[in-house]
Design a protein around this motif. Structure first.
Motif, PDB file in Angstrom:
ATOM      1  N   SER A 369       0.771  -1.090  -0.049  1.00 45.60           N
ATOM      2  CA  SER A 369       0.066  -0.150   0.141  1.00 45.60           C
ATOM      3  C   SER A 369       0.955   0.953   0.040  1.00 45.60           C
ATOM      4  N   LEU A 370       2.062   1.031   0.149  1.00 48.42           N
ATOM      5  CA  LEU A 370       3.176   2.409   0.134  1.00 48.42           C
ATOM      6  C   LEU A 370       3.183   2.727  -1.295  1.00 48.42           C
ATOM      7  N   MET A 387       1.726  -0.708  -6.840  1.00 50.37           N
ATOM      8  CA  MET A 387       0.315  -1.668  -6.844  1.00 50.37           C
ATOM      9  C   MET A 387      -0.632  -0.512  -6.600  1.00 50.37           C
ATOM     10  N   THR A 388      -0.490   0.500  -5.839  1.00 48.34           N
ATOM     11  CA  THR A 388      -1.525   1.401  -5.544  1.00 48.34           C
ATOM     12  C   THR A 388      -1.716   2.415  -6.765  1.00 48.34           C
ATOM     13  N   TYR A 389      -1.010   2.508  -7.852  1.00 46.16           N
ATOM     14  CA  TYR A 389      -1.177   3.276  -8.847  1.00 46.16           C
ATOM     15  C   TYR A 389      -2.185   3.072  -9.831  1.00 46.16           C
ATOM     16  N   VAL A 414      -2.895   7.993  -7.318  1.00 51.41           N
ATOM     17  CA  VAL A 414      -3.486   6.893  -6.454  1.00 51.41           C
ATOM     18  C   VAL A 414      -4.637   7.225  -5.715  1.00 51.41           C
ATOM     19  N   LEU A 415      -5.492   6.393  -5.070  1.00 54.32           N
ATOM     20  CA  LEU A 415      -6.428   6.675  -4.319  1.00 54.32           C
ATOM     21  C   LEU A 415      -6.323   6.552  -2.892  1.00 54.32           C
ATOM     22  N   VAL A 416      -6.646   7.621  -2.007  1.00 55.35           N
ATOM     23  CA  VAL A 416      -6.841   7.528  -0.671  1.00 55.35           C
ATOM     24  C   VAL A 416      -8.313   7.702  -0.115  1.00 55.35           C
ATOM     25  N   ASN A 417      -8.693   6.420   0.438  1.00 57.87           N
ATOM     26  CA  ASN A 417      -9.935   6.369   0.802  1.00 57.87           C
ATOM     27  C   ASN A 417     -11.131   6.687  -0.149  1.00 57.87           C
ATOM     28  N   GLY A 418     -10.630   6.224  -1.597  1.00 59.73           N
ATOM     29  CA  GLY A 418     -11.383   6.340  -2.606  1.00 59.73           C
ATOM     30  C   GLY A 418     -11.316   7.873  -3.408  1.00 59.73           C
ATOM     31  N   VAL A 426       0.807  11.381  -0.687  1.00 57.88           N
ATOM     32  CA  VAL A 426       0.255  10.500   0.346  1.00 57.88           C
ATOM     33  C   VAL A 426       1.448  10.308   1.259  1.00 57.88           C
ATOM     34  N   ASP A 427       1.101  10.369   2.359  1.00 60.27           N
ATOM     35  CA  ASP A 427       1.893  10.336   3.699  1.00 60.27           C
ATOM     36  C   ASP A 427       1.916   8.948   4.215  1.00 60.27           C
ATOM     37  N   GLY A 428       0.971   8.250   4.131  1.00 65.99           N
ATOM     38  CA  GLY A 428       0.830   6.887   4.561  1.00 65.99           C
ATOM     39  C   GLY A 428       0.475   5.888   3.616  1.00 65.99           C
ATOM     40  N   SER A 429      -0.442   4.953   3.556  1.00 65.28           N
ATOM     41  CA  SER A 429      -0.850   3.988   2.635  1.00 65.28           C
ATOM     42  C   SER A 429      -1.890   4.492   1.698  1.00 65.28           C
ATOM     43  N   ALA A 430      -1.915   4.158   0.721  1.00 67.62           N
ATOM     44  CA  ALA A 430      -2.849   4.501  -0.475  1.00 67.62           C
ATOM     45  C   ALA A 430      -3.858   3.089  -0.547  1.00 67.62           C
ATOM     46  N   ASP A 431      -5.077   3.395  -1.325  1.00 65.41           N
ATOM     47  CA  ASP A 431      -5.929   2.197  -1.438  1.00 65.41           C
ATOM     48  C   ASP A 431      -5.410   1.104  -2.278  1.00 65.41           C
ATOM     49  N   LEU A 432      -5.379  -0.231  -1.839  1.00 66.25           N
ATOM     50  CA  LEU A 432      -4.726  -1.173  -2.914  1.00 66.25           C
ATOM     51  C   LEU A 432      -5.428  -1.692  -3.758  1.00 66.25           C
ATOM     52  N   ASP A 433      -6.667  -2.210  -3.258  1.00 68.25           N
ATOM     53  CA  ASP A 433      -7.655  -2.903  -3.791  1.00 68.25           C
ATOM     54  C   ASP A 433      -8.806  -2.155  -4.645  1.00 68.25           C
TER      55      ASP A 433
END
Ligand code: MGD
Ligand code: MGD
Ligand code: SF4
Ligand code: SF4
Ligand code: SF4
Ligand code: SF4
Ligand code: SF4
Ligand code: MO
Lengths: 980, 423, 313
Positions: A369-370, A387-389, A414-418, A426-433
């Motif tokens: 998710s990074l 993977m999150t791109y 990327v998507l963060v919470n949609g 993005v500082d933390g993780s992005a949406d993976l799936d």
């Protein structure tokens, strides 16, 4: 047995017995300076040398593993080759944890892990003194391939090759054939025009480049690099430096460089055997072949089973159609298994694993998710993935750019919470799936796309295709993803396929899913070697290469006459031979064959033979060879090279060795003129290839060699001049100063202390340090460059993700199922541990180990055919045809073989290991000046499979080739078998 | 003490006297011995390289003679058994001469071993206590013990008997009976141990057959007595000693049985090797058929076989064995036959083919012959001298004044003789 | 089949003149001359068995022997007495699939171990077998092959040397205990105690032992002066000798000379008690066999085929 003592202690005892002064010092965490001191210390009184005995350290070239050698030369004669104890290939500092003193270097009685060489390496002595070696320059006195030659002087050879003329006017049919010499070819800078090509329509806007591109160089091996590329790319200045990679494993490097985002030529990625506890070898013939063969065999043995920190839990799974020695060892130890996969079905196996891992949460979610470096750093990771791109679902399926998402930048989104976000914000993780619709177009994360791709086929189907017990994939995926240090590695098996690039990509992805890339005990890529440099005022290569590698098809027609390979970073040599006779994309004028044997080693070699025999297509051909190799035998001139034991140069090592290495290759016999540094070989009329190339360059007036060739005041008149200069820049200083530790130790070797190899600067765990440095970086599961390119034969985009396919033709169509009805067996090939390619059957020390090979088939098939070991069968493929050079050719495309029935080959295969059944190199009679030359029928013993490869059904005359990676379909093509 | 010295000189004087034939004989032996010694000196100087022995066949004619002679020595017992145990008088009479044969034979054995040693000066290493004898592990150590013991026993018996006779007295059977009884198994043991010397090693299949020791004994019981048959006739002829025909015939009869057993055992061996046909048959093949065209010993072995069979027939049929011409022919055949069979015929095939399969055809060369002849000459000399001393004692011509009763009563001798014939 | 067997060696028959001379000398003085070329010497005559000497005595004897050797061989020779290391039992491996029959091991051994040059003494015998014939049919092996070039077509080779039996028949046989097995498993000979009876040669199933039929002959400049009492110090006429696993080297932590020289790396060596040694590895992982196992000699010399040379799986 309580009398047992530890090896270390024992070594100590023995060392103490040698000389009280020589104390074995513990080397575990020595600092660089100390390491230097150590080397310096033992290097300062290095060898048990007297007038009679000399020790010279150099590099092996019996295969391309690059092991360091130590030559014992007695009274000027090479007596014995052993491993260079300073070279990490042959002496395993990591495992030993200590360094030995010079006095111990002929090893302790406790075991030979000091300076090991494989049988081939040791047999280098034979190569040097081989009766089959060429002694003088040769010019043919009969038609090409007639086997009739005369010896000529070097002056004549260089003159005729460079200046051309009616070179063969005495030969019937060639009376009026005027051959253009190299000098005028390579200095012709006019653009390639109509007279040179019937296919100007298909040329890119810049054209095919200057006419000098009509010079083609082809090497099998390029161990004289960087001198050879200097000659071809920078001195002559052409892109036509064809190599062996397409029939070897070029795709492997290609895909690893793409997915793991590596600089080119850092030679792949392998397992870190010492700390790995779950290893899957997919089509990697570990312990018998691969790089560096003997070092990895030793590592596997040591770390996997005997002394590694994970020795107890270590499991080795060999996924291979053949019960290789690696498989035998794995199953023998009780902690491993053999999965006899059907050839060409690797995609099903790998995507099956991906599916299971994704569906069962076997992947490392946090890691995947990074989205960027900052996020990775924060969480303590050294790399991150795409993977999150977001990727477009419409062609061309590129990454969604910031611009298109209305975020104003061209970088990944990327998507963060949609919500779409620039990846770097993005500082933390992005949406993976996840997926999103922007401006009516759907975008999915790479992970989502991968998941969907993986779900296209169910596991059961995968196993049916792979023909392995159902449940195997899931079980292995489970074991793999729950192991502490799992790695899946590959070599030729999965990548030497028409679907090879995608197979390799899938394999890299399996590794990425469990976050083992760059990790201690993980899937670790290579690293930079030490390097030097030679300056000079050089040309630049331009235009399109004869095989169209790295070139995008931009012709007027929607599709091309023959395939182009924009994504292949290495050349696609078989396609050159396939298209040269039609002058596609342009005609060539001269062909230099260096250290290369495509006539023998190329799958479907008939095409190569046809091309080389065609005087029109290839008007001037000459070969630099040490023997009368099959390819040299079909050329006009053959120039006798010295063997590798009489050569200057150098070589790095491979990723399984985690220290930085550059080993010096230097002559172990022969002598340099003290003034001019011209080399005098033990066979006085042979020359180092370097010297030949420099002579040719000088004769043709090319830049980069000769007077001021290395820059003002730096003359490069011979090999020594070049390498002496090379070893003065960048990482080197002393040149070839015989007193330097570089020359004495046979190379520059980095401090191997474990603290230098791993770093625990990252909180998520230990990583490899990458000697020589490597930036922290993104790994690219999705290959946008692939998705952006089109197949030149169909005009359709390639797929950026791995896909399920077995064999495809150049238009990416599967083979006609009807073929399988008529040709129900599959061709299969592999390598023996004591042979190298086509090079070693004329080394009788090696040939005597196993005097011949057989065509191997499974007992099940033997039963059906009604044959037993020793019986004869005949075989043909849809494309095989008579080649007069083969004794076992029956004339109509059938070849006959003696079988060996063995359950080591899975059913349905017809398997022949490479190297046997030579028809050149001393296997058959040939003549120079009317006299029979040394030959021995043993060289020709056994069988060869290359005439039986099936050609591309569309192109007809060339082996099937991976449209992306450019690799050949080396296994699994259809064959028909009948009992004789 | 004075007596002993006196007697010693007396005996010395006795042996230096003889007729011209005697002197010629002695001189002849001396010449042979001298030649032997000179050859041996050269062997000491140059090493055993002057022999035909090599690493492949590391024992040759010396050890062959040793082996044969152990058999001869052991055979003395054949005379002892009937003489003492069954009180067969005619033989009892001549046992003494048999035991003297044993003494000469053992002495020759020791000499043959000595000349075969690479470092003869170190022979003391073999001895118990001073050296470092490898007992009980080494069969050669056993052999040293049993051979020297046997020599000792026989010397004791002979000296005692002669001593008693020389002072004109019968020996006391009760006194020497234990020694005699001991000598019987001992004689068997020297032969058995010598057989075991070869027998104990699986490295040499030809020797590694349990039938070896019985064959040894059987053949020894042929050759030893056969030699004595001849010697006794010579003694009978040249001296005043009377040896009865019956004794000789009895011996011949025993020889026939022994030869029968010997041939039977050989047959058993031949059957086993050739029928089973394992690679272990090679040495036997070498002996009788030749191996890979190498047939140096073949004619000899067949000669030996023919000799032995002929002798067997001669000795088996009473009529023929009681004819002196045929008896002597038979005896000579047996001696020669067994000499070949138990000499070179036993030792050499142990080494052919050698343990790595090589066939090195050994055949002794001149120095070996000369040394061998020298030792035989020495043995003959020793026996001659022993006889020269013993016969007059035996016949009563020589008497010492010993102890309380020194007088010789000729009548006693005659009585003694009479008794003999009365039996 | 005449090719393989040497006839009765020539040149060993006495010629008439020397014979007569010898005979005359013998007649003149029927005394036995001392055995050694050097004068008779009580110290050496009375020298004790090596294992019965204490360190001081050994030192004294070595001093004397070194002096004698210096005179005899015109070179300073060091005679070591390094003892067996605890926890070590040496073992040897030979990869038959790799041996090319070049006999370099044979000559390296001769050089290292001061074997006699004339007559030639070799501790290693390389046997040549025809492929496809009875395997290890020693009788059909060839010891005196001399091709122009090795390896030859259709042949393979098997070097044989002392197998350092754990249960050595030679030791059992020796009547004087002049040969014994050391704690590190090497079977050695005290050349000053051996009486030259050759009983050990009869006992050895491997033809490993050699006898000094004549005084060893080594050119002074070819003598290896680094020796061991139980190993390669120059021998005397009339004693036996054999491979000692290069005791002078291996006890000093080096490989045997034959291992070092073998150009194809067919020879392996190591400590059998070390489970991580190469020799243990190959015993455990290769198909090893030992020569004449049925003799129960328990050799510490393992033959193996690292690679298939046959069709068998
Ligand atoms: N069936 C089958 N085919 C295969 C393979 C297989 O496993 N099975 N393997 C494939 C692989 S991985 C590869 S990399 C290719 C290899 O293909 P090549 O690179 O063509 O094979 P090599 O045997 O290395 O050929 C080198 C040639 O160089 C010549 N040569 C040898 N020594 C010297 C020298 O010192 N100087 C010079 N100038 N020339 C020398 C020899 O004559 C030899 O023919 O083959 C491929 N082909
Ligand atoms: N001894 C030796 N070592 C060498 C070389 C040599 O010639 N000899 N050459 C060097 C070179 S140039 C190279 S490229 C490397 C090659 O090294 P490797 O690629 O490791 O060796 P190969 O024997 O070519 O074949 C690889 C394995 O792929 C398996 N295989 C075949 N088809 C399939 C398939 O469809 N799927 C899977 N999963 N497996 C398959 C084969 O059974 C074989 O075991 O070795 C290098 N090292
Ligand atoms: S693996 Fe290759 S490079 Fe290494 S020693 Fe063997 S042949 Fe030489
Ligand atoms: S040196 Fe090696 S290859 Fe040559 S004969 Fe000896 S063991 Fe065989
Ligand atoms: S091989 Fe022979 S010499 Fe060596 S230990 Fe065994 S029996 Fe003794
Ligand atoms: S020759 Fe020497 S080592 Fe061999 S048995 Fe006789 S005394 Fe012992
Ligand atoms: S180990 Fe030493 S002594 Fe034995 S054969 Fe090899 S070189 Fe000779
Ligand atoms: Mo390759």
């Amino acid at each position: 047995m309580n009398t047992e003592i530890k090896r270390r202690t024992f070594l100590k005892i023995s060392a103490a017995a040698v000389a009280a002064a020589a104390v074995v010092s513990n080397f575990k965490d020595a600092e660089a300076a100390e390491w230097k001191k150590q080397i310096g210390k033992s290097g300062s009184q290095p060898d048990p040398v007297d007038e009679e005995v000399k020790i010279v350290r150099s590099v092996c070239l019996m295969c391309h593993g690059g092991c360091g050698i130590q030559a014992k030369v007695v009274n000027g004669e090479l007596a014995r080759l052993t491993g260079n104890p300073y070279h990490p290939n042959t002496y395993d500092y990591t495992a030993k944890g200590d360094i030995v003193e010079e006095s111990d270097l002929d090893a302790g009685p406790a075991g030979k892990d000091v300076g090991s060489l494989c049988p081939k390496g040791q047999a280098g002595v034979y190569a040097l003194y081989s009766p089959f070696r060429l002694q003088h320059p040769l010019k043919r006195v009969g038609p090409r391939g007639s086997g009739k030659w005369k010896t000529i002087s070097w002056e004549q050879a260089i003159k005729e090759i460079c200046h051309g003329g009616y070179l063969f006017k005495n030969l019937p049919g060639e009376e009026n054939r005027k051959v253009e010499g190299l000098k005028s070819i390579v200095n012709n800078n006019d653009p390639i025009g109509k007279e040179d090509s019937d296919y100007l329509d298909e040329a890119p806007p810049g054209g095919y480049g200057p006419k000098r591109n009509q010079f083609v160089w082809a090497h099998g091996r390029n161990e004289q690099s960087p001198l050879t590329p200097r000659f071809v790319n920078e001195s002559i200045g052409v892109p036509n430096m064809l190599n062996h990679c397409s029939r070897c494993a070029g795709t492997f490097y290609n895909v690893v460089e793409d997915v793991l985002n590596l600089p080119p030529y850092e030679i792949g990625a392998y397992c870190d055997y010492e700390y790995c506890d779950y290893l899957i070898s997919l089509g990697s013939n570990i312990t018998q072949a691969d790089y560096p063969m003997q070092t990895r065999a030793r590592y596997l043995q040591k770390f996997g089973k005997r002394v590694g920190p994970y020795a107890r839990e270590f499991k080795h799974v060999v996924v291979d159609p053949r019960f290789s020695n690696g498989a035998a060892k794995a199953t023998h130890s009780g902690a491993g298994e053999w999965v006899p996969i059907k050839p060409t079905t690797d995609a099903y196996f790998l995507l099956g694993m991906i599916r299971w891992i994704i569906e069962n949460n076997g992947y490392k979610k946090e890691y995947l998710s990074l989205p960027n470096e900052r996020a990775a750093k924060k969480k303590g990771y050294r790399n991150w993935t795409d993977m999150t791109y977001l990727v477009s679902t419409k062609e061309p399926k590129t990454y969604l750019a910031g611009k298109e998402a209305g975020l104003g930048q061209s970088d990944f989104v990327v998507l963060v919470n949609g919500k779409p976000k620039m990846f770097q914000e993005v500082d933390g993780s992005a949406d993976l799936d996840a997926a999103v619709v922007i401006n009516g177009a759907e975008y999915k994360t790479v992970f989502r796309m991968l998941k969907e791709r993986a779900q296209e086929v169910t596991l059961g189907e995968g196993e049916a295709v792979c023909d392995i017990p159902s449940g195997t994939i899931a079980r292995i995926a489970k074991e793999f993803s729950s192991a502490k240090h799992p790695v899946i590695e590959m070599f030729r098996g999965p990548v030497q396929q028409t679907n090879g690039y995608w197979n390799g990509q899938a394999l890299c992805i399996v590794n990425i899913l469990v976050d083992n890339v760059d990790r201690k005990g993980g899937f670790t890529p290579g690293h930079a070697a030490y390097k030097g440099d030679v300056k000079g005022n050089l040309r630049k290569a331009g235009g399109v290469s004869v095989c169209r590698h790295k070139s995008k098809y931009q012709g007027k027609n929607a599709t091309a006459t023959r395939p182009w390979y924009p994504l292949a970073r290495r050349t696609v040599t078989p396609e050159f031979f396939g298209s040269v006779r039609m002058g596609y994309p342009y005609k060539i004028k001269a062909y230099l064959n260096y250290y290369n044997n495509p006539v023998f080693t190329m799958p479907h070699n008939a095409t190569v033979i046809d091309a080389l025999l065609d005087l029109k297509a290839m008007p001037l051909t000459f070969s630099i060879d040490a023997y009368m190799g099959e390819t040299s035998a079909l050329c006009d001139y053959v120039l006798p090279d010295t063997e590798y034991l009489e050569r200057l140069g150098g070589f790095k090592t491979y990723p399984p060795v985690k220290t930085r290495v550059w080993a010096l290759r230097q002559p172990v016999v022969g002598s340099f003129d003290p003034k001019s540094h011209n080399y005098r070989a033990i066979r006085p009329d042979t020359k180092m290839a370097d010297d030949m190339l420099i002579d040719i360059a000088k004769e043709c007036g090319l830049p980069g060699f000769g007077k001021d060739g290395g820059g003002p005041g730096i003359n490069i008149n011979n090999s020594w001049d070049y390498w002496n200069e090379y070893y003065k820049h960048y990482d080197f200083k002393e040149g070839l100063d015989p007193k330097s530790s570089f020359v004495k130790l046979g190379g520059k070797f980095e401090n191997p202390a474990p603290s230098k190899q791993y770093t625990n600067a990252y909180s998520s765990g230990d990583y490899v340090t990458f000697p020589g440095g490597r930036p922290v970086r993104a790994l690219y599961v999705y290959q946008q460059s692939t998705a952006l390119n089109k197949n030149s034969m169909t005009g359709k985009y390639f797929d950026g993700l791995p896909q399920y396919r077995t064999i495809i033709d150049c238009k990416e169509q599967p083979l006609d199922p009807a073929i399988w009805k008529e040709y129900p067996f599959q061709l299969h090939t592999w390598k023996d541990a004591f042979h190298t390619q086509s090079r070693t059957m004329n080394n009788l020390w090696l040939a005597s180990i196993k005097p011949q090979n057989y065509a191997e088939i499974n007992p099940l098939d033997a039963g059906r055919l009604g044959v037993k070991t020793g019986d004869w069968v005949k075989a043909k493929s849809p494309s095989s045809r008579h080649i007069h050079l083969y004794h076992n050719s029956m004339g109509d495309g059938w070849y006959k073989f003696q079988v060996r029935v063995t359950s080591r080959i899975r059913p349905g295969l017809f398997s022949i290991c490479q190297s046997y059944a030579r028809f050149g190199a001393g296997a058959r009679k040939w003549y120079a000046n009317g006299k029979e030359q040394p030959h021995d029928e043993r060289v020709g013993a056994g069988f060869h499979i290359n005439p039986l490869y099936m050609t591309d059904p569309v192109l007809k005359n060339v082996i099937m080739i991976d449209p992306v990676g450019g690799g050949t379909q080396s296994n699994g093509t259809p064959i028909r078998l009948e009992r004789l | 003490m004075g007596n002993i010295i006196k007697n010693f000189f007396k005996s010395l004087w006795q042996i230096t006297r003889g007729d011209i034939k005697y002197y010629i004989w002695i001189a002849f032996l001396f010449v042979l011995i001298a030649l032997g010694i000179s050859a041996y000196a050269r062997q000491l100087d140059d090493g055993l390289i002057i022999t035909a022995m090599r690493d492949q066949v590391s024992w040759g004619v010396y050890i062959s003679n040793f082996t044969f002679l152990v058999g001869v020595a052991a055979a003395a017992v054949l005379l002892v058994v009937p003489a003492y145990l069954y009180n067969f008088k005619p033989i009892k009479e001549i046992v003494l001469f048999g035991e003297m044969v044993a003494i000469a034979a053992i002495t020759m054995c020791i000499l043959f071993i000595m000349v075969d040693l690479g470092q003869p000066l170190r022979v003391w290493h073999l001895l118990p206590v001073v050296g470092l004898m490898n007992f009980p592990s080494s069969l050669l150590a056993w052999d040293v013990i049993v051979l020297s013991g046997y020599l000792f026993i026989n010397l004791l018996l002979v000296l005692y008997a002669l001593y008693r006779l020389s002072i004109g007295k019968e020996y006391k059977l009760s006194l020497i009976l234990p020694l005699i009884l001991l000598s019987i198994p001992w004689a068997v043991s020297i032969h058995t141990v010598t057989a075991f010397l070869y027998n104990g090693f699986p490295s040499r299949p030809f020797w590694n057959a349990s039938i070896l020791a019985p064959r040894f004994l059987a053949s020894a019981f042929c050759s030893g007595p056969a030699i004595m048959l001849i010697l006794f006739q010579i003694i009978r002829k040249l001296t005043k000693i009377e040896i009865e025909d019956r004794a000789l015939f009895k011996i011949a009869e025993l020889v026939a049985y022994a030869m029968g057993i010997n041939l039977f055992l050989l047959g058993a061996e031949v059957f086993k090797e050739f029928y089973s046909g394992s690679i272990h048959k090679a040495p036997l093949e070498y002996l009788y058929l030749g191996l890979h065209g190498k047939m140096r010993l073949v004619p000899w072995m067949w000669t030996a076989l023919v000799f032995n069979v002929t002798a067997f027939v001669i000795f088996l049929i009473p009529k023929i064995r009681e004819n002196f011409i045929t008896l002597n022919i038979g005896a000579v055949l047996i001696v020669l036959g067994v000499y070949i069979e138990k000499g070179m015929g036993l030792v050499i095939p142990g080494f052919v083919p050698d343990t790595l399969g090589e066939i090195y055809e050994y055949w002794p060369v001149r120095p070996e012959f000369i040394i061998t002849i020298g030792i035989w000459a020495f043995g003959a000399l020793l026996y001659t001298l022993l006889l020269k001393f013993a016969i007059p004692v035996y016949t009563g011509e020589l008497r010492f004044k010993g102890g309380e009763d020194a007088a010789i009563d000729p009548a006693m001798i005659n009585k003694h003789r009479r008794e003999k014939s009365e039996y | 089949m005449s090719k393989k067997i040497r006839s009765n060696p020539l040149g060993i028959e006495l010629n008439r003149r020397t014979f007569l001379k010898g005979a005359a000398a013998g007649l003149a003085a029927t005394v036995v001359r001392p055995a050694a070329a050097g004068a008779f010497n009580w110290d050496s005559f009375l020298q004790k068995h090596f294992r019965e000497m204490n360190d001081a005595e050994i030192k004294k004897v070595i001093g004397r022997l070194e002096k004698e050797a210096a005179v005899e061989w015109k070179k300073n020779i060091h005679i070591g007495t390094a003892k067996a290391m605890p926890g070590v039992k040496f073992g040897y491996g030979l990869d038959l699939s790799r041996c090319i029959g070049c006999r370099r091991c044979v000559y390296a051994c001769v050089d290292e171990n001061n074997q006699s040059r004339t007559p030639q003494v070799h501790w290693i015998t390389v046997l040549r077998f025809k492929k496809g014939e009875k395997w290890i049919d020693l009788e059909n092996s060839e010891k005196y092959y001399s091709p122009k070039q090795v390896p030859e077509k259709d042949f393979f080779y098997m070097p044989v040397q002392c197998q350092q039996c754990e249960n050595p028949p030679c030791v059992k046989a020796c009547p004087t205990q002049a040969t014994w097995k050391e704690p590190d498993g090497i079977v050695v000979i005290d050349y000053n105690w051996c009486i030259g009876c050759r009983y050990c040669m009869a006992a050895c199933p491997y033809g490993a032992r050699r006898f000094n039929w004549a005084k060893p002959n080594i050119p002074a400049d070819e003598i290896n002066p680094e020796t061991h009492y139980l190993g390669n110090r120059p021998r005397y006429k009339g004693v036996v000798e054999k491979c000692t696993f290069c005791i002078q080297r291996t006890r000093a932590g080096k490989y045997p000379a034959c291992v070092e020289v073998c150009p194809v790396g067919a020879r392996k060596f190591g400590n059998l008690l070390d489970p991580k040694s190469e020799i243990r590895y190959l015993i455990e992982n290769k198909r090893v066999f030992r020569l004449k196992e049925d003799m129960n000699t328990n050799p510490k010399f393992y033959y193996f085929f690292a690679t298939n040379i046959t069709q068998a799986d």
